[in-house]
Design an enzyme around this catalytic site. Structure first.
Site, PDB file in Angstrom:
ATOM      1  N   ARG A 150      -8.548  -0.900   4.676  1.00 28.31           N
ATOM      2  CA  ARG A 150      -7.755   0.188   4.067  1.00 28.31           C
ATOM      3  C   ARG A 150      -6.411  -0.355   3.580  1.00 28.31           C
ATOM      4  O   ARG A 150      -5.820   0.182   2.655  1.00 28.31           O
ATOM      5  CB  ARG A 150      -7.498   1.296   5.105  1.00 28.31           C
TER       6      ARG A 150
ATOM      7  N   CYS B  87      -5.335  11.472  12.306  1.00 25.07           N
ATOM      8  CA  CYS B  87      -6.142  10.255  12.350  1.00 25.07           C
ATOM      9  C   CYS B  87      -6.039   9.745  13.776  1.00 25.07           C
ATOM     10  O   CYS B  87      -5.462  10.414  14.646  1.00 25.07           O
ATOM     11  CB  CYS B  87      -5.598   9.231  11.349  1.00 25.07           C
TER      12      CYS B  87
ATOM     13  N   ILE C 236       7.439   6.699  17.361  1.00 21.87           N
ATOM     14  CA  ILE C 236       7.088   7.497  16.173  1.00 21.87           C
ATOM     15  C   ILE C 236       5.771   8.243  16.342  1.00 21.87           C
ATOM     16  O   ILE C 236       5.706   9.455  16.159  1.00 21.87           O
ATOM     17  CB  ILE C 236       7.016   6.586  14.899  1.00 21.87           C
TER      18      ILE C 236
ATOM     19  N   ARG D  73      -4.957  10.045   4.638  1.00 25.78           N
ATOM     20  CA  ARG D  73      -3.708  10.744   4.866  1.00 25.78           C
ATOM     21  C   ARG D  73      -2.840  10.704   3.627  1.00 25.78           C
ATOM     22  O   ARG D  73      -2.067  11.594   3.344  1.00 25.78           O
ATOM     23  CB  ARG D  73      -3.050  10.021   6.054  1.00 25.78           C
TER      24      ARG D  73
ATOM     25  N   ASP E 168       4.534   0.454  12.191  1.00 26.05           N
ATOM     26  CA  ASP E 168       3.325  -0.175  11.645  1.00 26.05           C
ATOM     27  C   ASP E 168       3.159  -1.610  12.114  1.00 26.05           C
ATOM     28  O   ASP E 168       2.086  -2.191  11.945  1.00 26.05           O
ATOM     29  CB  ASP E 168       3.331  -0.132  10.111  1.00 26.05           C
TER      30      ASP E 168
ATOM     31  N   LYS F   3       0.869  -1.203   0.000  1.00 22.77           N
ATOM     32  CA  LYS F   3       0.000   0.000   0.000  1.00 22.77           C
ATOM     33  C   LYS F   3       0.891   1.233   0.000  1.00 22.77           C
ATOM     34  O   LYS F   3       0.684   2.159  -0.786  1.00 22.77           O
ATOM     35  CB  LYS F   3      -0.867  -0.007   1.253  1.00 22.77           C
ATOM     36  N   ASN F   4       1.926   1.245   0.854  1.00 24.94           N
ATOM     37  CA  ASN F   4       2.712   2.466   1.050  1.00 24.94           C
ATOM     38  C   ASN F   4       3.749   2.707  -0.033  1.00 24.94           C
ATOM     39  O   ASN F   4       4.396   3.750  -0.039  1.00 24.94           O
ATOM     40  CB  ASN F   4       3.364   2.448   2.441  1.00 24.94           C
TER      41      ASN F   4
ATOM     42  N   ARG G 267      -0.604  13.970  12.965  1.00 24.27           N
ATOM     43  CA  ARG G 267      -0.081  13.907  11.600  1.00 24.27           C
ATOM     44  C   ARG G 267       0.161  15.298  10.990  1.00 24.27           C
ATOM     45  O   ARG G 267      -0.420  15.680   9.989  1.00 24.27           O
ATOM     46  CB  ARG G 267      -0.993  13.087  10.699  1.00 24.27           C
ATOM     47  N   PRO G 268       0.977  16.126  11.593  1.00 23.13           N
ATOM     48  CA  PRO G 268       1.230  17.483  11.058  1.00 23.13           C
ATOM     49  C   PRO G 268       1.942  17.431   9.707  1.00 23.13           C
ATOM     50  O   PRO G 268       2.440  16.372   9.302  1.00 23.13           O
ATOM     51  CB  PRO G 268       2.129  18.099  12.122  1.00 23.13           C
ATOM     52  N   ILE G 269       1.998  18.587   9.022  1.00 22.42           N
ATOM     53  CA  ILE G 269       2.740  18.614   7.748  1.00 22.42           C
ATOM     54  C   ILE G 269       3.786  19.736   7.753  1.00 22.42           C
ATOM     55  O   ILE G 269       4.225  20.207   6.711  1.00 22.42           O
ATOM     56  CB  ILE G 269       1.779  18.776   6.533  1.00 22.42           C
ATOM     57  N   ASP G 270       4.231  20.136   8.956  1.00 16.95           N
ATOM     58  CA  ASP G 270       5.214  21.226   9.074  1.00 16.95           C
ATOM     59  C   ASP G 270       6.527  20.915   8.354  1.00 16.95           C
ATOM     60  O   ASP G 270       7.149  21.790   7.753  1.00 16.95           O
ATOM     61  CB  ASP G 270       5.476  21.541  10.550  1.00 16.95           C
TER      62      ASP G 270
HETATM   63  C1  EPZ Z   1       4.125   6.907   6.345  1.00 17.21           C
HETATM   64  O1  EPZ Z   1       3.325   7.915   6.936  1.00 17.21           O
HETATM   65  C2  EPZ Z   1       3.243   5.666   6.247  1.00 17.21           C
HETATM   66  N1  EPZ Z   1       2.090   5.951   5.395  1.00 17.21           N
HETATM   67  C3  EPZ Z   1       2.761   5.244   7.642  1.00 17.21           C
HETATM   68  O2  EPZ Z   1       2.007   4.045   7.489  1.00 17.21           O
HETATM   69  C4  EPZ Z   1       3.993   4.951   8.499  1.00 17.21           C
HETATM   70  O3  EPZ Z   1       3.567   4.618   9.805  1.00 17.21           O
HETATM   71  C5  EPZ Z   1       4.886   6.202   8.547  1.00 17.21           C
HETATM   72  O4  EPZ Z   1       5.248   6.589   7.193  1.00 17.21           O
HETATM   73  C6  EPZ Z   1       6.172   5.956   9.335  1.00 17.21           C
HETATM   74  O5  EPZ Z   1       6.882   4.899   8.753  1.00 17.21           O
HETATM   75  C7  EPZ Z   1       2.227   5.900   4.042  1.00 17.21           C
HETATM   76  O6  EPZ Z   1       3.310   5.672   3.524  1.00 17.21           O
HETATM   77  C8  EPZ Z   1       0.987   6.129   3.238  1.00 17.21           C
HETATM   78  P1  EPZ Z   1       6.105  10.265   8.558  1.00 17.21           P
HETATM   79  P2  EPZ Z   1       3.871   9.443   6.998  1.00 17.21           P
HETATM   80  O7  EPZ Z   1       5.973  11.569   7.876  1.00 17.21           O
HETATM   81  O8  EPZ Z   1       4.657   9.770   5.796  1.00 17.21           O
HETATM   82  C9  EPZ Z   1       5.958  13.264  12.219  1.00 17.21           C
HETATM   83  C10 EPZ Z   1       0.143   2.631   7.712  1.00 17.21           C
HETATM   84  O9  EPZ Z   1      -0.332   2.039   8.683  1.00 17.21           O
HETATM   85  N2  EPZ Z   1       5.801  14.328  11.204  1.00 17.21           N
HETATM   86  O10 EPZ Z   1       7.332   9.434   8.330  1.00 17.21           O
HETATM   87  O11 EPZ Z   1       2.719  10.291   7.346  1.00 17.21           O
HETATM   88  C11 EPZ Z   1       4.735  12.373  12.318  1.00 17.21           C
HETATM   89  O12 EPZ Z   1       3.776  12.949  13.189  1.00 17.21           O
HETATM   90  C12 EPZ Z   1       0.609   4.066   7.853  1.00 17.21           C
HETATM   91  O13 EPZ Z   1       0.307   2.125   6.572  1.00 17.21           O
HETATM   92  C13 EPZ Z   1       5.876  15.664  11.617  1.00 17.21           C
HETATM   93  O14 EPZ Z   1       6.045  15.969  12.792  1.00 17.21           O
HETATM   94  O15 EPZ Z   1       4.846   9.345   8.266  1.00 17.21           O
HETATM   95  C14 EPZ Z   1       5.302  11.103  12.875  1.00 17.21           C
HETATM   96  O16 EPZ Z   1       5.460  11.253  14.278  1.00 17.21           O
HETATM   97  C15 EPZ Z   1       0.364   4.618   9.251  1.00 17.21           C
HETATM   98  N3  EPZ Z   1       5.722  16.640  10.681  1.00 17.21           N
HETATM   99  C16 EPZ Z   1       6.706  11.031  12.249  1.00 17.21           C
HETATM  100  O17 EPZ Z   1       6.988  12.347  11.800  1.00 17.21           O
HETATM  101  C17 EPZ Z   1       5.532  16.343   9.350  1.00 17.21           C
HETATM  102  O18 EPZ Z   1       5.438  17.285   8.527  1.00 17.21           O
HETATM  103  C18 EPZ Z   1       6.818  10.091  11.079  1.00 17.21           C
HETATM  104  O19 EPZ Z   1       5.877  10.511  10.134  1.00 17.21           O
HETATM  105  C19 EPZ Z   1       5.465  14.986   8.961  1.00 17.21           C
HETATM  106  C20 EPZ Z   1       5.612  13.995   9.904  1.00 17.21           C
END
Ligand code: EPZ
Length: 422
Positions: free
Chosen positions: A403, A121, A332, A97, A310, A27-28, A126-129
């Site tokens: 999902r 979620c 995480i 997301r 995950d 999926k990812n 899940r911020p996007i900063d």
């Molecule tokens: C991806 O999410 C995966 N989703 C997630 O899988 C997975 O858990 C995650 O990576 C970590 O490996 C997809 O690929 C679709 P991150 P993503 O940005 O990209 C923080 C599943 O079950 N963060 O690596 O959203 C965030 O809050 C899903 O398949 C910020 O602070 O994860 C988290 O604590 C769940 N600011 C950490 O970083 C940001 O702008 C890792 O998030 C972005 C993230």
């Protein structure tokens, strides 16, 4: 497809698992690759895509953008040449997301986009900063207003970015965006997940010039055009891990085809220590367990190649029926212990120290109960708990599981589990 919001699962515990499965496509990996297909100056043919709700939603979003998409079995032929502008369907984007991954490709192609904050979620806000910071480093104008974010890339230029933490999504967005951005862009502290590498391999097959995927430094030399290609995304390492743990928890033997040892090294080490016999031959992973499970003192999630967040709920359930005490550190996400109360209904002994730490004391067995899934991986974990519980477990909100898992009940039934969808 044929999933419904009202589906429930009935699981009758106590069966050992035995059989062979070809693990579904990731999926990812599929989601960001579908997003990157918007960059192709031609048709993209994606093979063997997973039959799951998140992929269905991504296809709907691309179609609403104006892409011409044909589904042929599990393959998709995507032609985005006719898309004129990027008006994202907010309702659809809110539902998942993964739409945030469209940011990089849409900005590269249309130079501007207005997003609603993708919304958190159950597992975290899940911020996007980090995404915003990275785009600003490339001189993209980003304006935040209420719960909208406006991105304008008309004056974007290549540059150097250091991510505050190795965010998968932020890395994937920048890689997509910089593939056709004139000049050299470097991402320091980039995510190293296999799905990031797969996206880079897909883009390079289209003609991109991306170096260092899988390391902490990715260099992208922008090119004029990317061509349409045929591609099969990698196997889903989280579904593979779920099946290994399902066999560990039930006992029995499983052979997984297309298994990648390197991508599952941490889990395989842990399962061996807990009493499983594991054999790796080429791309076949065989696991059997016929001695009592023993716990290991500490499991900590982290960024790849550390133990994946995950699989944290999945290994938590296994620890509940292993002999001894396990401390689980979720490093995480801030809210990924949603299944603890559900497992306690089944007699599990779990103490939550805070929302990042759980202490598990193994019990001899779990008892069947009526459970609710609250998130994707937590839901799959409740199914595994049902497989080993005495009696008939009912699980609600199965759409969370749908999902990310292709008909989880069919997969497990083919291995001898007593499970059905109602
Ligand atoms: C991806 O999410 C995966 N989703 C997630 O899988 C997975 O858990 C995650 O990576 C970590 O490996 C997809 O690929 C679709 P991150 P993503 O940005 O990209 C923080 C599943 O079950 N963060 O690596 O959203 C965030 O809050 C899903 O398949 C910020 O602070 O994860 C988290 O604590 C769940 N600011 C950490 O970083 C940001 O702008 C890792 O998030 C972005 C993230």
């Amino acid at each position: 497809m044929c999933y419904s919001n009202k589906d429930r699962l009935i699981v009758r515990g106590g069966k050992k698992l035995k059989g062979e499965i070809k693990v579904q496509t990731s999926k990812n990996a599929t989601l960001p690759i579908m997003s990157a297909s918007l960059l192709a100056d031609g048709k993209v043919y994606l093979k063997d895509c997973p039959d799951i709700i998140d992929v269905e939603n991504m296809v709907k979003i691309l179609a609403k953008l104006g892409a011409d998409i044909k589904q042929i079995g599990d393959d998709y032929l995507i032609d985005s040449s006719k898309i004129m502008d990027a008006c994202l369907d907010y309702e659809l984007c809110k539902t998942m997301r993964s739409s945030i991954f469209l940011l990089g490709s849409i900005l590269a192609r249309f130079k501007s986009i207005c997003l609603t904050f993708p919304g958190g979620c159950k597992i975290g806000k899940r911020p996007i900063d980090i995404h915003i910071q990275a785009f600003r480093r490339l001189n993209v104008k980003v304006t935040e207003l209420d719960d909208f974010v406006f991105f304008n890339a008309t004056k974007a230029r290549a540059g150097k970015i250091r991510l505050k933490l190795p965010s998968v999504g932020a890395t994937e967005n920048i890689v997509q965006f910089a593939s056709t951005l004139k000049g050299k862009t470097i991402i320091y502290n980039s995510a190293r997940e296999p799905e990031v590498v797969d996206l880079c391999n897909f883009l390079n097959k289209m003609g991109a010039k991306i170096y260092g995927a899988g390391t902490k430094k990715i260099t992208i030399i922008g090119v004029e055009k990317l061509k349409g290609v045929e591609y099969k995304p990698i196997t889903d390492r989280i579904v593979l891990g779920t099946l290994l743990v399902a066999t560990a928890i039930c006992g029995g033997i499983i052979r997984l085809i297309d298994g990648n040892y390197d991508q599952n090294k941490k889990l395989i080490e842990i399962l061996s220590l807990m009493g499983c016999q594991i054999n790796i031959k080429n791309d076949i992973i065989t696991l059997s367990r016929d001695i009592p499970l023993r716990s290991i003192p500490k499991i900590r999630t982290g960024y790849y190649p550390q133990f994946p967040t995950d699989l944290q709920s999945i290994i938590l359930v296994l620890s509940c029926v292993a002999k001894g005490r396990t401390k689980i550190d979720e490093k995480i996400f801030e809210n990924r212990f949603l299944i603890v109360n559900e497992l306690k209904k089944m007699g599990a002994k779990i103490d939550l120290i805070d929302n990042h730490t759980a202490i598990v004391n193994g019990v001899d067995n779990l008892k069947a109960s009526n459970l609710k899934a609250f998130d994707l991986r937590g839901g799959a974990s409740l199914v595994l708990a049902g497989l080993v519980a005495q009696g008939e477990t009912i699980i609600d909100n199965v759409h969370y599981i749908d999902r990310g898992y292709c008909h989880i009940e069919k997969m497990l039934k083919s291995l001898g589990a007593d499970i059905e969808r109602i």
